[in-house]
Design an enzyme around this catalytic site. Structure first.
Site, PDB file in Angstrom:
ATOM      1  N   ASP A 106      36.838  23.432  55.036  1.00  0.00           N
ATOM      2  CA  ASP A 106      36.886  21.982  54.932  1.00  0.00           C
ATOM      3  C   ASP A 106      36.877  21.523  56.377  1.00  0.00           C
ATOM      4  O   ASP A 106      37.883  21.652  57.081  1.00  0.00           O
ATOM      5  CB  ASP A 106      38.171  21.527  54.235  1.00  0.00           C
ATOM      6  CG  ASP A 106      38.228  20.008  54.102  1.00  0.00           C
ATOM      7  OD1 ASP A 106      37.788  19.315  55.037  1.00  0.00           O
ATOM      8  OD2 ASP A 106      38.707  19.527  53.063  1.00  0.00           O
ATOM      9  N   HIS A 107      35.752  21.031  56.857  1.00  0.00           N
ATOM     10  CA  HIS A 107      35.636  20.837  58.310  1.00  0.00           C
ATOM     11  C   HIS A 107      36.596  19.777  58.852  1.00  0.00           C
ATOM     12  O   HIS A 107      36.897  19.764  60.028  1.00  0.00           O
ATOM     13  CB  HIS A 107      34.183  20.582  58.733  1.00  0.00           C
ATOM     14  CG  HIS A 107      33.680  19.202  58.466  1.00  0.00           C
ATOM     15  ND1 HIS A 107      33.364  18.761  57.204  1.00  0.00           N
ATOM     16  CD2 HIS A 107      33.439  18.164  59.292  1.00  0.00           C
ATOM     17  CE1 HIS A 107      32.944  17.504  57.279  1.00  0.00           C
ATOM     18  NE2 HIS A 107      32.980  17.117  58.539  1.00  0.00           N
ATOM     19  N   HIS A 159      38.411  16.439  51.741  1.00  0.00           N
ATOM     20  CA  HIS A 159      38.905  15.872  53.001  1.00  0.00           C
ATOM     21  C   HIS A 159      40.103  14.935  52.815  1.00  0.00           C
ATOM     22  O   HIS A 159      41.113  15.064  53.501  1.00  0.00           O
ATOM     23  CB  HIS A 159      37.789  15.088  53.704  1.00  0.00           C
ATOM     24  CG  HIS A 159      36.488  15.838  53.820  1.00  0.00           C
ATOM     25  ND1 HIS A 159      36.427  17.190  54.074  1.00  0.00           N
ATOM     26  CD2 HIS A 159      35.197  15.419  53.731  1.00  0.00           C
ATOM     27  CE1 HIS A 159      35.149  17.560  54.126  1.00  0.00           C
ATOM     28  NE2 HIS A 159      34.386  16.512  53.914  1.00  0.00           N
TER      29      HIS A 159
HETATM   30  C1  BG6 Z   1      30.773  15.972  54.434  1.00  0.00           C
HETATM   31  C2  BG6 Z   1      30.141  15.178  53.339  1.00  0.00           C
HETATM   32  O1  BG6 Z   1      31.707  16.868  53.908  1.00  0.00           O
HETATM   33  O2  BG6 Z   1      31.414  15.109  55.343  1.00  0.00           O
HETATM   34  C3  BG6 Z   1      29.180  14.144  53.893  1.00  0.00           C
HETATM   35  O3  BG6 Z   1      29.435  16.039  52.460  1.00  0.00           O
HETATM   36  C4  BG6 Z   1      29.857  13.313  54.953  1.00  0.00           C
HETATM   37  O4  BG6 Z   1      28.675  13.315  52.872  1.00  0.00           O
HETATM   38  C5  BG6 Z   1      30.545  14.203  55.976  1.00  0.00           C
HETATM   39  O5  BG6 Z   1      28.868  12.519  55.581  1.00  0.00           O
HETATM   40  C6  BG6 Z   1      31.352  13.378  56.963  1.00  0.00           C
HETATM   41  O6  BG6 Z   1      31.808  14.222  57.976  1.00  0.00           O
HETATM   42  P1  BG6 Z   1      32.135  13.677  59.414  1.00  0.00           P
HETATM   43  O7  BG6 Z   1      32.642  14.858  60.161  1.00  0.00           O
HETATM   44  O8  BG6 Z   1      30.873  13.098  59.954  1.00  0.00           O
HETATM   45  O9  BG6 Z   1      33.178  12.616  59.219  1.00  0.00           O
END
Ligand code: BG6
Length: 485
Positions: free
Chosen positions: A177-178, A240
């Site tokens: 989960d980044h 997230h």
């Molecule tokens: C991803 C989603 O997990 O997170 C995307 O699949 C979203 O739809 C993205 O745009 C947002 O990530 P960040 O790091 O740009 O906030």
């Protein structure tokens, strides 16, 4: 810095994720010395590519990054390509043999990472073949990295987990989960647990409500094939948002170990109230963007490439989440996420209850704001005295934000998380029990929504804060969103 030795198999090597995130992340780890001479990558995908073609492709993904051409050129020499049909056992034998020989060349000591960077429907097949065709090493570690989506609901997540578990045990599975690799998300625990003045008041006695906002300015881009079957609830809330919520509300772990943190997360998820289906409409709001006032600039969701022109999929969600334990009972946690919002903004606002009033003019609410993106820092809105001949309270804003220079050399989310996997550090990955709990929570909302198609979509203009109902959600109890662009 000690060098890490590893062989990484990337399934989905020609794909968008590998190109946008993985190759740049690996290069930055290389540039910074975390991986050097003793790492190698075997990229696989269906297409017939030569090593040279593959390496050039990797090189292209590094265009925007700092680093000399020579350094980039040496980096791509570590990459090897093998075309691959995920359902053909013989192809796995080829992958195994290639792995064994590269393991000797690069002296990776049998350390293997299997990175699933492709459509999730193939994860199970690949995992099963990794085991049956014996790609697992006996001498080093074996770890698998799984990208989201991890299932579409509890049932599919469980089926996926069961099949991956046939080849890998829980300790070897790293579900990415980044958001858990973002600097200020990692900063939530230090803010909570190393400031006595926060620690004492972080509960229902003092906190009125918590607000979590994940706004994106972008629309669906070129991901409609995935997104139009997924929607914002699964795409952003199940993972997230709930992870951030957990870090904001869990009990203090004894130590910051993966086990201790997971135990607290699991305890927290047990207290997450799963709504009876008839309450969903009261607690959750969905939206879909229409065009902006300048339609040629921002088309409505339904006019985006590859989106069903009658799509009922949500691009916005707002909701109230409740935690039924002694610390949080009665404190609404409001969450919000959407595409085509006025700006990119990821933040948390902790709104405190008002103190008993002794002044003629009521004081403002005390608020802690944690900025996750695009700025990274914290600000406090506290009350002080208005200057001059008065005792009226007035808001003082105190804030600290990391500077761009400070942040420039910090590992970004993907770099950090890949390095965690290389080191066997599981703290910032989701455990299966967490997924179980979050899917149970999401499934009820999804079920209600799927059985009650929206009649008012599109219900917000591109570039606005989402549908009016998202404001009503708070207004009905006399509250409002702190962040209101
Ligand atoms: C991803 C989603 O997990 O997170 C995307 O699949 C979203 O739809 C993205 O745009 C947002 O990530 P960040 O790091 O740009 O906030």
């Amino acid at each position: 810095l000690s060098e890490n030795r590893v062989l990484i198999y990337i399934f989905g090597a020609s794909g968008d994720l590998a190109h946008r995130k993985l190759y740049p992340a690996l290069f930055n780890l290389y540039r910074k010395g975390y991986i050097k001479d003793h790492f190698t990558v075997i990229g696989t995908a269906r297409r017939e590519w030569t090593n040279e073609y593959y390496r050039n492709n990797v090189l292209k993904s590094l265009e925007e990054l700092p680093g000399s051409f020579n350094q980039k050129f040496s980096f791509i020499q570590h990459f090897h390509y093998q075309s691959h049909d995920v359902t053909d056992s013989k192809h796995y034998d080829t992958l195994r043999e290639l792995g064994e020989s590269l393991d000797r060349v690069y002296e990776t000591q049998g350390n293997r990472i299997f990175y699933m960077a492709m459509a999730p429907e193939f994860f199970s097949t690949i995992a099963e073949h990794i085991k049956s065709q014996n790609l697992l090493s006996d001498t080093g570690y074996n770890r698998i990295i799984i990208e989201k989506p991890f299932g579409r609901d509890y049932e599919t997540a469980k089926a996926l987990n069961d099949s991956i578990s046939k080849a890998f045990d829980e300790k070897q599975i790293y579900r990415i989960d980044h958001y858990l690799g973002k600097e200020m998300v990692l900063g939530l625990l230090p803010i909570r647990f190393s400031n006595p003045m926060f620690e004492q008041v972080w509960n229902r006695k003092f906190i009125d409500n918590i607000q979590i906002t994940l706004f994106e300015a972008l629309g669906v881009e070129d991901r409609a094939e995935y997104y139009d079957h997924t929607g914002a609830l699964r795409d952003m809330v199940q993972n997230h948002i709930i992870q951030i919520l957990a870090l904001l509300t869990l009990d203090k772990p004894e130590k910051l170990t993966a086990e201790a943190l997971r135990a607290q997360k699991e305890k927290l998820y047990e207290a997450l109230r799963i709504y009876p289906i008839k309450e969903v409409a009261k607690k959750f709001v969905r939206g879909q963007y229409g065009s902006s006032d300048i339609p040629e600039h921002e088309p409505a969701y339904r006019s985006e490439t590859k989106v069903d022109p009658n799509s009922k999929m949500e691009t916005f969600v707002a909701g109230e989440i409740n935690i039924d334990n002694d610390q949080w009972r009665g404190v609404p946690i409001y969450i919000r996420t959407g595409k085509r919002m006025p700006e990119k903004q990821t933040r948390v606002d902790i709104v405190f209850k008002a103190s008993d009033q002794i002044f003629d003019k009521p004081a403002d609410k005390t608020i802690i704001t944690i900025d996750i993106e695009p700025t990274e820092g914290i600000s406090l809105l506290i009350n002080g005295k208005k200057i001059g001949l008065t005792t009226d309270p007035v808001g003082y804003q105190l804030s600290y934000h990391h500077s761009a220079e400070q942040l420039a050399e910090v590992l970004d989310a993907y770099e950090r998380l890949i390095l965690d996997v290389i080191k066997g550090e599981a703290t910032n990955f989701s455990h299966w029990h967490e997924l179980e709990a979050t899917w149970h929570f999401i499934d009820v909302i999804r079920e209600y929504w799927d059985n009650n198609a929206p009649t008012d979509f599109p219900n917000y203009k591109s570039g606005t804060n989402g549908p009016e109902a998202a404001d009503q959600l708070l207004k009905q109890s006399g509250r409002s969103w702190v962040y209101n662009p």
